[in-house]
Write a protein that holds these residues in place. Structure first.
Motif, mmCIF file in Angstrom:
data_model
loop_
_atom_site.group_PDB
_atom_site.id
_atom_site.type_symbol
_atom_site.label_atom_id
_atom_site.label_comp_id
_atom_site.label_asym_id
_atom_site.label_seq_id
_atom_site.Cartn_x
_atom_site.Cartn_y
_atom_site.Cartn_z
ATOM 1 N N ALA A 192 7.593 21.569 21.143
ATOM 2 C CA ALA A 192 7.000 22.029 19.887
ATOM 3 C C ALA A 192 6.044 23.243 20.137
ATOM 4 C CB ALA A 192 6.051 20.917 19.353
ATOM 5 N N GLU A 193 5.206 23.393 21.353
ATOM 6 C CA GLU A 193 4.356 24.507 21.571
ATOM 7 C C GLU A 193 4.887 25.877 22.010
ATOM 8 O OE1 GLU A 193 1.503 23.125 24.262
ATOM 9 O OE2 GLU A 193 0.589 21.718 22.783
ATOM 10 N N LYS A 194 5.998 25.508 22.966
ATOM 11 C CA LYS A 194 6.569 26.636 23.813
ATOM 12 C C LYS A 194 7.610 27.226 22.863
ATOM 13 C CE LYS A 194 8.092 28.188 28.206
ATOM 14 N NZ LYS A 194 8.602 28.060 29.652
ATOM 15 N N TYR A 195 8.478 26.143 22.211
ATOM 16 C CA TYR A 195 9.774 26.775 21.492
ATOM 17 C C TYR A 195 9.807 26.617 20.214
ATOM 18 C CZ TYR A 195 11.095 26.697 26.392
ATOM 19 O OH TYR A 195 11.508 27.134 27.770
ATOM 20 N N LEU A 196 8.563 26.167 19.582
ATOM 21 C CA LEU A 196 8.233 26.291 17.955
ATOM 22 C C LEU A 196 9.166 25.199 17.200
ATOM 23 C CD1 LEU A 196 7.972 30.054 17.470
ATOM 24 C CD2 LEU A 196 6.164 28.585 17.954
ATOM 25 N N ALA A 197 9.528 24.137 17.976
ATOM 26 C CA ALA A 197 10.393 23.221 17.392
ATOM 27 C C ALA A 197 9.618 21.873 17.522
ATOM 28 C CB ALA A 197 11.748 23.019 18.269
ATOM 29 N N PRO A 373 7.347 23.907 8.496
ATOM 30 C CA PRO A 373 6.682 24.711 7.557
ATOM 31 C C PRO A 373 5.670 25.686 8.302
ATOM 32 C CG PRO A 373 6.739 22.366 6.811
ATOM 33 C CD PRO A 373 7.356 22.300 8.020
ATOM 34 N N LYS A 374 5.043 25.119 9.314
ATOM 35 C CA LYS A 374 3.788 25.968 9.747
ATOM 36 C C LYS A 374 4.488 27.353 10.820
ATOM 37 C CE LYS A 374 0.052 25.821 13.023
ATOM 38 N NZ LYS A 374 -0.727 25.017 13.945
#
Length: 484
Positions: A192-197, A373-374
């Motif tokens: 979630a943090e590194k790959y925005l997923a 969304p973010k």
């Protein structure tokens, strides 16, 4: 429900028996083909030659690479390449632009079905094809937006994530940890943090790349033209036959050409010219979209390519690199499981003048959801969707390409059925079939080329019953209740 390899979907027999026909006139213009290259309608000679040493049908990565290889070995060869439509207008000009192996997804099944030796050869061939394609584009200064980078497979299904770990472990055990492709697992937080997923169960990182396969193929064609290739676009081969003198006769609307050797680089359309492969190599139409990134995503492109893996299938995605036309665009394909008839109606479908709207709508929705969304933010001010198009792939019963001479058909060769995975198969398979055509099919070739890719009577007798591997294609295998 896990796929049953012995189960045949009741509609598959009907779908696989649909004749592929010729490539359709006036297909949707893909993102990559706008505008078409200057050689798109090339006819090296005004008239179709009456004869050649070898005729190649199909101007994709396979056909163009084989032509280049043959003429590099023997500039005196008379090589004629026939293309039904514009140059590189088939799958090579209509795919997702991803040079991604994902061999771990099929490694365990490969070991079970063809043995450890071929499973390792497949892994190495895919990795080496990826490396070689990008190296070749640099060596010959082909302007195809070639980028080598890492890729990330984001998992939303715990069972598939665990299966990936087991398959990677088996790969490292059989190949040796230092020899196997490097795989790095990440947990859900890092994903979630590194790959925005956000929202995953974890992810898997390994080497990959992206490019414009259309520009790459056009570049290879231009190199072959410089070596003496006679390219005849908008010249469909309508039928083939062999005469008593063992020469092949290829009929076209512009006349007849004869040659001692004939290579079909026709992928999903192969059964049109060689009907014995009807139901053996089956077309599948896929959908790809090019999307403007959400306003919170990096507008000059993401640093990695992606796949998003879930129970019903997966999507594959690249981000257009900084400095390219439409930098930052997301090119994503998949969504087969929501297509009409649970995707079944896309088998045997070669109509790339249109596309399945449900799949296209899904692809536009899923990017917002995968990034959240973010991370996505508001849609681009110029609109979310830039282009939607379709393309035709080719699949076989055992999940492997058909590469080499056809048994009992002197002088006939195939390089086809690349399972939606051609960008990490075609280029080195073209080297292999070139060696076979040149009579150099010996120990050196056998040292790296998978035996299971060769054309055999046994393989030609197997009818397609549904997908059994998940290496590169976007669709799930149909099972008894129509879901997975």
């Amino acid at each position: 429900m896990a796929p049953d390899p012995d189960f045949e979907h009741p509609k598959m027999e009907e779908r696989r028996n649909i004749p592929p026909g010729l490539p359709r006139d006036n297909p949707i213009k893909s993102y990559w083909q706008d505008p078409p290259d200057a050689i798109a309608d090339c006819r090296t000679t005004e008239d179709l030659p009456a004869d050649a040493d070898i005729v190649i049908v199909g101007s994709g990565v396979s056909g163009s690479s084989i032509a280049f290889n043959l003429l590099s070995s023997d500039p005196c060869l008379k090589v004629v390449l026939l293309e039904a439509r514009q140059a590189a207008s088939g799958a090579s000009g209509r795919n997702g632009g991803h040079t991604k192996t994902a061999t771990y997804r099929s490694f365990d099944e490969n070991v079970k079905s063809v043995g450890p030796e071929d499973a390792v050869k497949i892994t190495n061939l895919e990795y080496n094809t990826m490396v070689t394609v990008h190296a070749f584009s640099r060596q010959h200064s082909i302007p195809c937006d070639s980028v080598r980078c890492q890729t990330i497979d984001v998992f939303y299904d715990s069972a598939q994530f665990e299966a990936a770990k087991e398959s990677v472990a088996l790969m490292e055990k059989l190949m040796g940890k230092d020899e196997a492709p490097k795989h790095i697992f990440h947990d859900a937080v890092e994903t979630a943090e590194k790959y925005l997923a956000p929202g995953s169960v974890g992810s898997l990182e390994y080497e990959s790349g992206s490019l414009s396969a259309y520009k790459f193929t056009i570049g290879v064609l231009k190199l072959a033209l410089g070596k003496g290739l006679n390219l005849q676009c908008n010249t469909p081969a309508t039928s083939i036959s062999q005469s008593g003198d063992k020469r092949w006769t290829i009929e076209t609307p512009r006349g007849t050409i004869k040659s001692k050797k004939l290579l079909l680089a026709t992928n999903g359309y192969t059964a049109h010219l060689y009907p014995l492969l009807q139901g053996v190599i089956v077309p599948l139409r896929g959908v790809v979209t090019a999307q403007r990134p959400g306003q919170n995503l990096p507008q000059q492109g993401l640093g990695t390519t992606y796949s998003f893996v879930y129970k019903e299938g997966f999507e594959y995605m690249i981000s257009r690199p900084a400095g390219s036309k439409f930098e930052g665009d997301i090119v994503i394909g998949g969504g087969m499981h929501v297509a009409e008839g649970d995707g079944m109606n896309e088998y045997g479908n070669t109509d790339d003048t249109t596309y399945d709207k449900s799949s296209a709508d899904y692809l536009l929705e899923c990017t917002r959801r995968y990034f959240g969304p973010k991370n996505w933010g508001k849609d681009h001010t110029d609109g979310h969707n830039r282009r939607t198009w379709s393309g035709v792939m080719g699949f076989s019963a055992d999940g492997y390409p058909f590469v080499g001479p056809v048994p009992g058909e002197e002088g006939l060769y195939l390089s086809a059925s690349f399972q939606g995975h051609g960008m990490v198969l075609c280029f080195l398979c073209a080297q292999a079939v070139t060696s076979m055509i040149e009579g150099k099919d010996g120990e050196e070739l056998n040292s790296w080329f998978p035996e299971c890719y060769r054309v055999t009577e046994q393989r030609m007798g197997k009818k397609f019953e549904g997908r059994i591997k998940a290496a590169g294609a976007p669709e799930p295998q149909p099972v008894e209740n129509g879901t997975t």
